[in-house]
Scaffold this motif. Structure first.
Motif, PDB file in Angstrom:
ATOM      1  N   CYS A   1      -6.202 -11.249  33.189  1.00  0.00           N
ATOM      2  CA  CYS A   1      -5.387 -10.631  32.127  1.00  0.00           C
ATOM      3  C   CYS A   1      -4.817  -9.302  32.612  1.00  0.00           C
ATOM      4  O   CYS A   1      -3.630  -9.022  32.416  1.00  0.00           O
ATOM      5  N   ASP A   2      -5.661  -8.491  33.246  1.00  0.00           N
ATOM      6  CA  ASP A   2      -5.203  -7.194  33.757  1.00  0.00           C
ATOM      7  C   ASP A   2      -4.094  -7.363  34.788  1.00  0.00           C
ATOM      8  O   ASP A   2      -3.127  -6.602  34.795  1.00  0.00           O
ATOM      9  N   GLN A   3      -4.212  -8.364  35.653  1.00  0.00           N
ATOM     10  CA  GLN A   3      -3.175  -8.606  36.661  1.00  0.00           C
ATOM     11  C   GLN A   3      -1.839  -8.945  36.003  1.00  0.00           C
ATOM     12  O   GLN A   3      -0.792  -8.407  36.392  1.00  0.00           O
ATOM     13  N   TYR A   4      -1.877  -9.826  34.998  1.00  0.00           N
ATOM     14  CA  TYR A   4      -0.626 -10.179  34.319  1.00  0.00           C
ATOM     15  C   TYR A   4      -0.069  -8.995  33.542  1.00  0.00           C
ATOM     16  O   TYR A   4       1.149  -8.786  33.511  1.00  0.00           O
ATOM     17  N   MET A   5      -0.941  -8.207  32.926  1.00  0.00           N
ATOM     18  CA  MET A   5      -0.469  -7.028  32.186  1.00  0.00           C
ATOM     19  C   MET A   5       0.285  -6.079  33.119  1.00  0.00           C
ATOM     20  O   MET A   5       1.348  -5.571  32.769  1.00  0.00           O
TER      21      MET A   5
ATOM     22  N   ARG B   1       6.095  -4.052  34.469  1.00  0.00           N
ATOM     23  CA  ARG B   1       7.266  -3.723  35.298  1.00  0.00           C
ATOM     24  C   ARG B   1       8.552  -3.923  34.502  1.00  0.00           C
ATOM     25  O   ARG B   1       9.589  -3.352  34.837  1.00  0.00           O
ATOM     26  N   HIS B   2       8.489  -4.765  33.449  1.00  0.00           N
ATOM     27  CA  HIS B   2       9.694  -5.120  32.696  1.00  0.00           C
ATOM     28  C   HIS B   2       9.677  -4.656  31.243  1.00  0.00           C
ATOM     29  O   HIS B   2      10.716  -4.289  30.713  1.00  0.00           O
ATOM     30  N   VAL B   3       8.520  -4.726  30.604  1.00  0.00           N
ATOM     31  CA  VAL B   3       8.426  -4.351  29.188  1.00  0.00           C
ATOM     32  C   VAL B   3       7.095  -3.654  28.926  1.00  0.00           C
ATOM     33  O   VAL B   3       6.140  -3.803  29.679  1.00  0.00           O
ATOM     34  N   SER B   4       7.064  -2.932  27.844  1.00  0.00           N
ATOM     35  CA  SER B   4       5.829  -2.291  27.414  1.00  0.00           C
ATOM     36  C   SER B   4       4.952  -3.341  26.737  1.00  0.00           C
ATOM     37  O   SER B   4       5.439  -4.127  25.916  1.00  0.00           O
TER      38      SER B   4
ATOM     39  N   GLN C   1       2.598 -16.766  30.434  1.00  0.00           N
ATOM     40  CA  GLN C   1       3.902 -17.217  29.936  1.00  0.00           C
ATOM     41  C   GLN C   1       4.835 -16.043  29.636  1.00  0.00           C
ATOM     42  O   GLN C   1       6.044 -16.138  29.851  1.00  0.00           O
ATOM     43  N   ILE C   2       4.290 -14.939  29.162  1.00  0.00           N
ATOM     44  CA  ILE C   2       5.121 -13.743  28.953  1.00  0.00           C
ATOM     45  C   ILE C   2       5.619 -13.243  30.307  1.00  0.00           C
ATOM     46  O   ILE C   2       6.790 -12.900  30.465  1.00  0.00           O
ATOM     47  N   TYR C   3       4.730 -13.209  31.293  1.00  0.00           N
ATOM     48  CA  TYR C   3       5.154 -12.794  32.637  1.00  0.00           C
ATOM     49  C   TYR C   3       6.215 -13.747  33.182  1.00  0.00           C
ATOM     50  O   TYR C   3       7.249 -13.323  33.701  1.00  0.00           O
ATOM     51  N   ARG C   4       5.980 -15.033  33.057  1.00  0.00           N
ATOM     52  CA  ARG C   4       6.943 -16.030  33.524  1.00  0.00           C
ATOM     53  C   ARG C   4       8.291 -15.799  32.816  1.00  0.00           C
ATOM     54  O   ARG C   4       9.344 -15.856  33.446  1.00  0.00           O
ATOM     55  N   ALA C   5       8.255 -15.542  31.522  1.00  0.00           N
ATOM     56  CA  ALA C   5       9.492 -15.306  30.764  1.00  0.00           C
ATOM     57  C   ALA C   5      10.228 -14.078  31.300  1.00  0.00           C
ATOM     58  O   ALA C   5      11.458 -14.105  31.445  1.00  0.00           O
ATOM     59  N   THR C   6       9.496 -13.010  31.614  1.00  0.00           N
ATOM     60  CA  THR C   6      10.173 -11.817  32.132  1.00  0.00           C
ATOM     61  C   THR C   6      10.797 -12.084  33.488  1.00  0.00           C
ATOM     62  O   THR C   6      11.870 -11.563  33.788  1.00  0.00           O
TER      63      THR C   6
ATOM     64  N   MET D   1      12.912  -9.710  21.165  1.00  0.00           N
ATOM     65  CA  MET D   1      12.861  -8.320  21.619  1.00  0.00           C
ATOM     66  C   MET D   1      14.157  -7.587  21.285  1.00  0.00           C
ATOM     67  O   MET D   1      14.145  -6.391  21.026  1.00  0.00           O
ATOM     68  N   SER D   2      15.272  -8.304  21.265  1.00  0.00           N
ATOM     69  CA  SER D   2      16.560  -7.687  20.931  1.00  0.00           C
ATOM     70  C   SER D   2      16.676  -7.361  19.446  1.00  0.00           C
ATOM     71  O   SER D   2      17.344  -6.407  19.075  1.00  0.00           O
TER      72      SER D   2
END
Length: 129
Positions: free
Chosen positions: A5-9, A14-17, A114-119, A67-68
């Motif tokens: 989890c920490d790695q994905y966070m 790098r892209h979003v808070s 999946q959030i990371y993949r999306a970013t 997010m928009s």
């Protein structure tokens, strides 16, 4: 799993808070009140096996649109007992990571991945290929 989890966070940041908040309470009313307090003003998405399913690409586009349009997003992962009754009043939508029931810690890892993949999809980075 917490290391994963920490790695994905770190990658997502790098892209979003992003932040994770773990809420525990024995009484359903207390739990609902804490969820309401922590998600105030956010678009709330409950992860539910019966929720809408999306491909990774569709999830990326949906996340981008959310997010928009919203100041913040909150994803809820239920515990061993699932969500308390009354949660529907706080939830804007339900999404499914899988039609199978998943342990909540594994669901957290899958959501973050999946959030990371999306970013990476949204930033045209090679991870998702």
């Amino acid at each position: 799993m917490l290391d994963l989890c920490d790695q994905y966070m770190k990658r997502i940041r790098r892209h979003v808070s992003i932040d994770t908040i773990e809420i525990e309470a024995r009484a359903p009313r207390t739990l609902l009140a804490r969820i309401q307090r922590e998600t105030r003003g956010a678009h709330v998405v409950a992860l539910d096996a019966g929720g809408r399913t999306l491909t990774s690409g569709a999830f990326a586009r949906h996340l981008d649109a959310l997010m928009s349009h919203h100041g913040s997003l909150a994803f809820l992962v239920g515990g061993a007992e699932g969500f308390p009754s009354g949660i529907d009043a706080l939830v804007s939508e339900r999404l499914s990571l899988s039609p199978m029931t998943l342990p909540h810690r594994l669901a957290r890892v899958l959501l973050l991945e999946q959030i990371y993949r999306a970013t990476t999809i949204l930033h045209n980075e090679p991870y998702h290929r």
